[in-house]
Scaffold this active site. Structure first.
Site, PDB file in Angstrom:
ATOM      1  N   TYR A 101      62.018  35.088  36.288  1.00 40.32           N
ATOM      2  CA  TYR A 101      62.882  33.942  35.950  1.00 40.32           C
ATOM      3  C   TYR A 101      62.640  32.747  36.863  1.00 40.32           C
ATOM      4  O   TYR A 101      63.580  32.023  37.194  1.00 40.32           O
ATOM      5  CB  TYR A 101      64.369  34.323  36.043  1.00 40.32           C
TER       6      TYR A 101
ATOM      7  N   LYS B  24      70.951  50.337  35.975  1.00 39.21           N
ATOM      8  CA  LYS B  24      71.485  49.601  37.136  1.00 39.21           C
ATOM      9  C   LYS B  24      72.168  50.523  38.157  1.00 39.21           C
ATOM     10  O   LYS B  24      71.490  51.143  38.958  1.00 39.21           O
ATOM     11  CB  LYS B  24      72.432  48.495  36.656  1.00 39.21           C
TER      12      LYS B  24
ATOM     13  N   TYR C 173      73.475  39.825  25.873  1.00 37.52           N
ATOM     14  CA  TYR C 173      72.218  39.978  26.617  1.00 37.52           C
ATOM     15  C   TYR C 173      71.965  41.470  26.820  1.00 37.52           C
ATOM     16  O   TYR C 173      72.805  42.178  27.395  1.00 37.52           O
ATOM     17  CB  TYR C 173      72.269  39.274  27.984  1.00 37.52           C
TER      18      TYR C 173
ATOM     19  N   ASP D 237      76.281  49.102  25.234  1.00 34.93           N
ATOM     20  CA  ASP D 237      75.353  48.810  26.326  1.00 34.93           C
ATOM     21  C   ASP D 237      76.180  48.694  27.606  1.00 34.93           C
ATOM     22  O   ASP D 237      76.799  47.671  27.872  1.00 34.93           O
ATOM     23  CB  ASP D 237      74.600  47.507  26.034  1.00 34.93           C
TER      24      ASP D 237
HETATM   25  C1  LIG Z   1      74.089  44.591  29.595  1.00 39.87           C
HETATM   26  C2  LIG Z   1      72.660  44.642  30.007  1.00 39.87           C
HETATM   27  N1  LIG Z   1      71.797  45.353  29.276  1.00 39.87           N
HETATM   28  C3  LIG Z   1      70.499  45.462  29.617  1.00 39.87           C
HETATM   29  C4  LIG Z   1      70.007  44.813  30.727  1.00 39.87           C
HETATM   30  C5  LIG Z   1      68.545  44.927  31.082  1.00 39.87           C
HETATM   31  O1  LIG Z   1      68.386  45.706  32.216  1.00 39.87           O
HETATM   32  P1  LIG Z   1      67.035  45.630  33.083  1.00 39.87           P
HETATM   33  O2  LIG Z   1      67.063  44.317  33.784  1.00 39.87           O
HETATM   34  O3  LIG Z   1      67.144  46.793  34.001  1.00 39.87           O
HETATM   35  O4  LIG Z   1      65.896  45.752  32.129  1.00 39.87           O
HETATM   36  C6  LIG Z   1      70.865  44.069  31.522  1.00 39.87           C
HETATM   37  C7  LIG Z   1      70.351  43.363  32.714  1.00 39.87           C
HETATM   38  O5  LIG Z   1      70.964  42.512  33.284  1.00 39.87           O
HETATM   39  C8  LIG Z   1      72.225  43.968  31.155  1.00 39.87           C
HETATM   40  O6  LIG Z   1      73.097  43.257  31.868  1.00 39.87           O
END
Ligand SMILES: Cc1ncc(COP(=O)(O)O)c(C=O)c1O
Length: 424
Positions: free
Chosen positions: A15, A259, A143, A230
């Protein structure tokens, strides 16, 4: 050459516009909520290193779990092999997850956890003899990650713009009546509805009421489609419950985790599904197999640390700490609300959010590219607080081990930085 000069010669940061990047922080070590730089600064990690760290950096228990596992088995492929860290972790996950989520598919990160969910939902309906169910429905501001499938289910944004022609179309809704209308419109063509329950992260730290999440579950049931939660950001206590779905008392059909799964130590993703989803893939017909995997699927080091992280939840009042932080954020952010540059203040669990407005109170329109973000970040960093605003959305998301006085200190820094901003 200094570390920064060597970095500048060969690295490409995420980014980051590399033509004129802000110099990255040269971090040499970390402990608890603090990062230490090569030039002797101590900086409070106010965004948990991109939302992953929960028990603090270099936690002795997690360090030990990692070192012990490295002595025994560092890695082996997961097709045709298994190992205790993967099995132990799957058992623990199934025990703590909302009921009904029983089958764990490991991958590498949040985006892959989402890719797996999308592919599973797609093939689930093929295997069920309903191949016309191809429509995914997602939320505005969603996202879900940066790989191509995860970008597709994410809303249009600066992250996805250049790749729009590569992405598959997804229906977007912004409330329950919109969702109901889309489910009516697409009827038996809907494969799944995907949401970030309770808190949309990168789309602007938007907090949703539990009734919304419960409503999504009800509508998915009524229309007979899958619900994918998610919880890559929200899982493992961030919102004050172990999983955000618990606020609404609902069980998704598929949940995506990453995470904080490993306490923020190592990359690991998990997509966990119900028996019903899993059973649709059982067959003597090979075409029903889920042909997906990664070299590092179920990496034993990552699984061992994740298990140790979950043990800390059993042994320490981790969720109580999150609720303590939440109470402190609620009280501490109240005074920020009165600043003229502030449009909205919100919080959930260990996440405090300040959304800035235009002078005069209008909503700011530039989103993620709003240059007020880097200015705020620089001002906070000068005071020893690492934050990474999403454009005009400033948020504080510390590791749960942060002390009350450290929360107080961080909120004061944010207040003073915001107070000093011109434009009332
Ligand atoms: C809700 C959500 N899903 C998926 C992702 C993607 O995760 P990664 O950065 O480990 O690929 C993120 C990353 O910020 C997220 O906040």
């Amino acid at each position: 050459m200094t570390l920064l000069e060597r970095d500048r010669a060969h690295l490409w940061h995420p980014y980051t516009q590399m033509r004129s990047p802000v110099s990255p922080l040269p971090i040499v070590r970390a402990e608890g909520v603090y990062l230490y730089t090569e030039d002797g600064r101590r900086i409070l990690d106010g965004i948990s290193s991109w939302w992953v760290n929960i028990h603090g950096h270099c936690h002795p228990r997690l360090n030990r779990a990692l070192a012990d596992q490295a002595q025994r088995l560092e890695h082996v492929m997961f097709a045709g092999c298994t190992h205790a860290p993967a099995v132990d972790l799957a058992e623990r996950l199934v025990a703590v997850l909302p009921p009904g989520l029983t089958r764990v598919f490991y991958s590498d990160n949040g985006s892959t956890a989402v890719e797996v969910a999308v592919k599973l939902a797609w093939q689930y309906w093929i295997n069920q003899g309903q191949p016309r169910r191809k429509v995914f429905i997602g939320l505005e501001h969603a996202y879900h990650g940066d790989t191509v499938g995860a970008m597709s289910v994410s809303a249009d944004s600066v992250f996805t713009k250049a790749f729009a022609p590569l992405l598959f179309p997804v229906s977007r809704v912004s409330d329950l009546s919109g969702l109901e209308a889309e489910l009516e419109r697409h009827g038996e063509n809907v494969a799944a509805v995907m949401v970030e329950p309770m808190l949309q992260g990168a789309g602007g730290m938007i907090v949703w009421p539990a009734e919304f999440v419960a409503g999504v579950r009800r509508l998915c049931d009524r229309f007979g489609t899958l619900l994918i939660a998610d919880e890559v950001l929200t899982g493992f206590g961030r919102t004050g419950k172990m999983f955000a779905c618990e606020h609404a008392g609902i069980n998704p059909d598929i949940i995506c985790l990453s995470k904080a799964l490993t306490g923020g130590y190592l990359p690991l993703g998990a997509t966990v599904v119900t028996d019903a989803v899993f059973e649709a893939f059982l067959s003597t017909d090979h075409s029903r197999t889920f042909f997906h995997g990664h070299s590092f699927t179920a990496n034993p080091l990552a699984c061992a640390v994740a298990l140790a992280s979950l043990q800390l939840f059993d042994e320490m009042p981790v969720l109580e700490e999150v609720r303590r932080i939440e109470r402190q954020l609620a009280a501490g952010l109240a005074r920020v609300r009165d600043l003229p540059i502030v449009g909205d203040v919100r919080h959930i669990g260990a996440v405090g959010v300040v959304e800035l407005a235009e002078p005069g109170g209008a909503k700011r329109s530039q989103g993620y590219t709003d240059q007020i973000g880097p200015r705020l970040a620089a001002a906070c960093l000068e005071r020893g607080l690492l934050l990474r605003p999403l454009g005009h959305v400033l948020y504080f998301m510390p590791p749960y081990v942060i002390s009350p006085s450290e929360v107080e200190w961080a909120l004061s820094q944010m207040f003073e930085v915001l107070e000093a901003l011109p434009g009332r």
